[in-house]
Design a protein around this motif. Structure first.
Motif, mmCIF file in Angstrom:
data_model
loop_
_atom_site.group_PDB
_atom_site.id
_atom_site.type_symbol
_atom_site.label_atom_id
_atom_site.label_comp_id
_atom_site.label_asym_id
_atom_site.label_seq_id
_atom_site.Cartn_x
_atom_site.Cartn_y
_atom_site.Cartn_z
ATOM 1 N N GLU A 1 12.699 66.681 15.195
ATOM 2 C CA GLU A 1 14.134 66.604 14.929
ATOM 3 C C GLU A 1 14.865 67.449 15.965
ATOM 4 O OE1 GLU A 1 16.350 65.242 12.457
ATOM 5 O OE2 GLU A 1 14.648 63.888 12.293
ATOM 6 N N PRO A 2 16.001 66.982 16.444
ATOM 7 C CA PRO A 2 16.746 67.806 17.398
ATOM 8 C C PRO A 2 17.216 69.096 16.736
ATOM 9 C CG PRO A 2 18.016 65.862 16.756
ATOM 10 C CD PRO A 2 16.673 65.727 16.137
ATOM 11 N N LYS A 3 17.206 70.178 17.502
ATOM 12 C CA LYS A 3 17.630 71.472 16.977
ATOM 13 C C LYS A 3 19.132 71.507 16.737
ATOM 14 C CE LYS A 3 16.270 74.850 19.481
ATOM 15 N NZ LYS A 3 15.765 75.854 20.400
ATOM 16 N N LEU A 4 19.879 70.725 17.519
ATOM 17 C CA LEU A 4 21.330 70.690 17.400
ATOM 18 C C LEU A 4 21.775 69.245 17.258
ATOM 19 C CD1 LEU A 4 24.077 72.224 17.587
ATOM 20 C CD2 LEU A 4 24.043 71.676 20.033
ATOM 21 N N LYS A 5 22.597 69.011 16.273
ATOM 22 C CA LYS A 5 23.196 67.683 16.103
ATOM 23 C C LYS A 5 24.676 67.799 16.412
ATOM 24 C CE LYS A 5 19.865 66.112 12.734
ATOM 25 N NZ LYS A 5 19.624 65.649 11.371
ATOM 26 N N VAL A 6 25.173 66.864 17.208
ATOM 27 C CA VAL A 6 26.580 66.820 17.572
ATOM 28 C C VAL A 6 27.095 65.451 17.145
ATOM 29 C CG1 VAL A 6 28.253 66.933 19.460
ATOM 30 C CG2 VAL A 6 26.179 68.343 19.540
ATOM 31 N N ARG A 7 28.057 65.482 16.228
ATOM 32 C CA ARG A 7 28.574 64.230 15.671
ATOM 33 C C ARG A 7 30.086 64.200 15.848
ATOM 34 N NH1 ARG A 7 30.356 63.378 10.345
ATOM 35 N NH2 ARG A 7 29.698 65.489 9.852
ATOM 36 N N SER A 8 30.599 63.078 16.338
ATOM 37 C CA SER A 8 32.044 62.912 16.459
ATOM 38 C C SER A 8 32.609 62.624 15.071
ATOM 39 C CB SER A 8 32.353 61.752 17.402
ATOM 40 O OG SER A 8 33.736 61.475 17.380
ATOM 41 N N THR A 9 33.577 63.443 14.641
ATOM 42 C CA THR A 9 34.154 63.259 13.311
ATOM 43 C C THR A 9 35.551 62.673 13.349
ATOM 44 O OG1 THR A 9 34.954 65.531 13.254
ATOM 45 C CG2 THR A 9 32.770 65.105 12.304
ATOM 46 N N SER A 10 36.227 62.803 14.453
ATOM 47 C CA SER A 10 37.533 62.168 14.616
ATOM 48 C C SER A 10 37.845 62.095 16.096
ATOM 49 C CB SER A 10 38.632 62.945 13.873
ATOM 50 O OG SER A 10 38.820 64.203 14.471
ATOM 51 N N ALA A 11 38.661 61.135 16.419
ATOM 52 C CA ALA A 11 39.025 60.980 17.826
ATOM 53 C C ALA A 11 40.259 60.103 17.950
ATOM 54 C CB ALA A 11 37.883 60.346 18.611
ATOM 55 N N LYS A 12 41.001 60.364 18.984
ATOM 56 C CA LYS A 12 42.051 59.461 19.442
ATOM 57 C C LYS A 12 41.668 59.210 20.890
ATOM 58 C CE LYS A 12 46.756 58.381 19.755
ATOM 59 N NZ LYS A 12 47.721 57.984 18.825
ATOM 60 N N PRO A 13 41.054 58.054 21.156
ATOM 61 C CA PRO A 13 40.539 57.779 22.505
ATOM 62 C C PRO A 13 41.568 58.088 23.591
ATOM 63 C CG PRO A 13 39.916 56.040 20.990
ATOM 64 C CD PRO A 13 40.880 56.933 20.251
ATOM 65 N N GLY A 14 41.079 58.762 24.601
ATOM 66 C CA GLY A 14 41.931 59.121 25.720
ATOM 67 C C GLY A 14 42.765 60.359 25.486
ATOM 68 N N LEU A 15 42.623 60.993 24.323
ATOM 69 C CA LEU A 15 43.433 62.174 24.041
ATOM 70 C C LEU A 15 42.588 63.325 23.502
ATOM 71 C CD1 LEU A 15 46.253 63.316 24.123
ATOM 72 C CD2 LEU A 15 46.646 62.381 21.858
ATOM 73 N N TYR A 16 42.031 63.175 22.291
ATOM 74 C CA TYR A 16 41.240 64.267 21.736
ATOM 75 C C TYR A 16 40.033 63.731 20.978
ATOM 76 C CZ TYR A 16 43.123 63.373 17.051
ATOM 77 O OH TYR A 16 43.452 62.798 15.862
ATOM 78 N N ILE A 17 39.087 64.628 20.756
ATOM 79 C CA ILE A 17 37.896 64.302 19.981
ATOM 80 C C ILE A 17 37.445 65.577 19.265
ATOM 81 C CG2 ILE A 17 36.272 64.757 21.860
ATOM 82 C CD1 ILE A 17 34.689 62.246 20.793
ATOM 83 N N THR A 18 36.931 65.408 18.058
ATOM 84 C CA THR A 18 36.375 66.521 17.306
ATOM 85 C C THR A 18 34.883 66.289 17.148
ATOM 86 O OG1 THR A 18 38.426 66.811 16.062
ATOM 87 C CG2 THR A 18 36.441 67.797 15.125
ATOM 88 N N THR B 1 30.687 62.867 28.202
ATOM 89 C CA THR B 1 30.962 61.473 27.851
ATOM 90 C C THR B 1 32.394 61.319 27.341
ATOM 91 O OG1 THR B 1 28.641 61.075 27.330
ATOM 92 C CG2 THR B 1 30.225 59.550 26.374
ATOM 93 N N ALA B 2 32.832 62.246 26.491
ATOM 94 C CA ALA B 2 34.201 62.198 25.957
ATOM 95 C C ALA B 2 35.231 62.357 27.075
ATOM 96 C CB ALA B 2 34.387 63.274 24.896
ATOM 97 N N MET B 3 34.963 63.269 28.005
ATOM 98 C CA MET B 3 35.888 63.467 29.120
ATOM 99 C C MET B 3 35.924 62.238 30.020
ATOM 100 S SD MET B 3 35.377 67.474 30.145
ATOM 101 C CE MET B 3 36.700 67.445 31.383
ATOM 102 N N ALA B 4 34.783 61.620 30.249
ATOM 103 C CA ALA B 4 34.745 60.413 31.072
ATOM 104 C C ALA B 4 35.538 59.276 30.420
ATOM 105 C CB ALA B 4 33.300 59.975 31.304
ATOM 106 N N ALA B 5 35.606 59.301 29.085
ATOM 107 C CA ALA B 5 36.370 58.280 28.351
ATOM 108 C C ALA B 5 37.851 58.649 28.253
ATOM 109 C CB ALA B 5 35.789 58.099 26.954
ATOM 110 N N GLY B 6 38.227 59.800 28.812
ATOM 111 C CA GLY B 6 39.633 60.175 28.859
ATOM 112 C C GLY B 6 40.053 61.290 27.928
ATOM 113 N N SER B 7 39.196 61.728 27.033
ATOM 114 C CA SER B 7 39.576 62.815 26.129
ATOM 115 C C SER B 7 39.654 64.126 26.903
ATOM 116 C CB SER B 7 38.560 62.955 24.995
ATOM 117 O OG SER B 7 38.610 61.841 24.144
#
Length: 133
Positions: free
Chosen positions: A12-29, A50-56
């Motif tokens: 199992e990965p030691k760290l899990k990173v999950r996107s919980t909310s986003a407005k594409p091109g602006l912000y992501i949580t 990846t998020a920055m490449a998508a514009g966040s």
């Protein structure tokens, strides 16, 4: 002598990173859970890239489920913050666990890495970001 041909399962990965909310091109949580350390922080770097490449440009990290935190991961978070600021964005750290707070205090990075304790406190920030769109 018997040789097993079974493939071992990946741990199992030691760290899990999950996107919980986003407005594409602006912000992501991202909600982080598990161990945030030198061996796992690359997962966070990849997700942020990846998020920055998508514009966040504005990233929020929910740290309420982090069980371990070391200096290497804190300095990596500083690097992520710098990259976002350079791109005209921001990094917000929310709901840190005691483990995260202790690591930040112990490292002396408390002036550079500040927290918003409750996710609800971010509502005005999110509304302001949406107005920019």
């Amino acid at each position: 002598m018997r040789i097993s041909m079974r493939k071992e399962r990946d741990p199992e990965p030691k760290l899990k990173v999950r996107s919980t909310s986003a407005k594409p091109g602006l912000y992501i949580t991202f909600a982080l859970s598990g161990e945030l350390d030198s061996g796992s922080v690359s997962v966070l770097c990849n997700e942020t890239s990846t998020a920055m490449a998508a514009g966040s440009r504005h990233v929020m990290l929910d740290l309420s489920r982090v069980t371990r935190c070391d200096n290497a991961s804190l300095y990596t978070i500083l690097g992520i913050r710098h990259a976002l600021q350079h791109a005209g964005g921001s990094l917000t750290l929310t709901a840190p666990t005691v483990v995260v707070r202790d690591a930040v205090e112990g490292s002396g990075l408390g002036v550079l890495l500040t927290f918003t304790d409750q996710l609800e406190e971010l509502s005005p920030l999110l509304e302001a970001l949406e107005q920019l769109d």
